[in-house]
Scaffold this motif. Structure first.
Motif, short mmCIF file in Angstrom:
data_model
loop_
_atom_site.label_atom_id
_atom_site.label_comp_id
_atom_site.label_asym_id
_atom_site.label_seq_id
_atom_site.Cartn_x
_atom_site.Cartn_y
_atom_site.Cartn_z
N LYS A 111 -2.53 2.20 -2.39
CA LYS A 111 -3.89 1.80 -2.08
C LYS A 111 -4.73 1.85 -3.36
CE LYS A 111 -3.87 3.29 2.70
NZ LYS A 111 -3.33 2.12 3.23
N GLY A 112 -5.74 1.03 -3.39
CA GLY A 112 -6.64 0.99 -4.54
C GLY A 112 -6.25 -0.13 -5.49
N ARG A 116 -2.79 -0.57 -7.71
CA ARG A 116 -1.91 -1.70 -7.42
C ARG A 116 -1.61 -2.50 -8.68
NH1 ARG A 116 -3.40 -4.27 -1.53
NH2 ARG A 116 -2.61 -2.50 -0.37
#
Length: 144
Positions: A111-112, A116
Motif C-alpha cells: 500500500k502507498g 509501490r
C-alpha cells in the motif's frame, strides 16, 4: 472566480498508473537494447546442439518427442527455425513478461504510492542485474 483543482483518489490512481506504465516502457526498452547486445555475443553452449538437432527433427517424430531433452525448448527452436537472433528475442520476450508480471504482483501487494513505485523499481532493477541478464545470451533451457 477561482478554479481550485483537487486531487481525488481517482486522479492519484491514474497518475500512479501512468507512472508505472512509463517505468514499464523504460524497462522494456532497456531489455530490448540488452537483447540486441546479447545477439552480438550469443553462441551455442554444450546442450545447445541437442536442442538444434531436436528442433530439426519432424514435430511428431520419436526423435523430437522422446529425445534427450523435454520438447518445450526444441519446440521453441523449431518455431524460431534455429535462428539465434529469433531465439534470443523470444527468450527476452518471455523474460520481460515474467519479470513484469512479478513486479506488477509485488506492486499490488503493498500500500502507498511511494512504496509501490519503490517495489516496482527494485524488482525491475533486480531483473536487470548481471546474474539474471547473463542468461539472455545463452541458448539453454535455463534461459527460458
Amino acid at each position: 472566480m477561482k478554479i481550485v483543482r483537487r486531487f481525488t483518489p481517482w486522479t492519484e490512481k491514474r497518475t500512479a498508473f501512468i507512472g508505472l506504465l512509463l517505468m514499464a516502457a523504460v524497462f522494456v526498452a532497456i531489455r530490448c537494447f540488452y537483447a540486441y547486445l546479447a545477439i552480438q555475443k550469443a553462441g551455442p553452449i554444450v546442450d545447445t546442439w541437442v536442442f538444434f538437432e531436436m528442433g530439426n527433427a519432424p514435430l511428431f517424430s520419436r526423435a523430437f518427442l522422446c529425445g534427450d531433452r523435454p520438447p518445450l525448448v526444441p519446440l521453441m527452436f523449431k518455431l524460431c527455425r534455429n535462428d539465434i537472433a529469433a531465439i534470443i528475442f523470444v527468450q527476452t520476450i518471455c523474460s520481460v513478461i515474467c519479470w513484469g508480471y512479478f513486479a506488477l504482483n509485488l506492486t499490488l501487494q503493498v500500500k502507498g504510492l511511494a512504496v509501490r513505485i519503490t517495489v516496482f523499481c527494485l524488482t525491475v532493477l533486480l531483473s536487470m542485474s548481471e546474474p539474471v541478464m547473463v542468461w539472455e545470451s545463452c541458448l539453454l533451457s535455463e534461459s527460458i
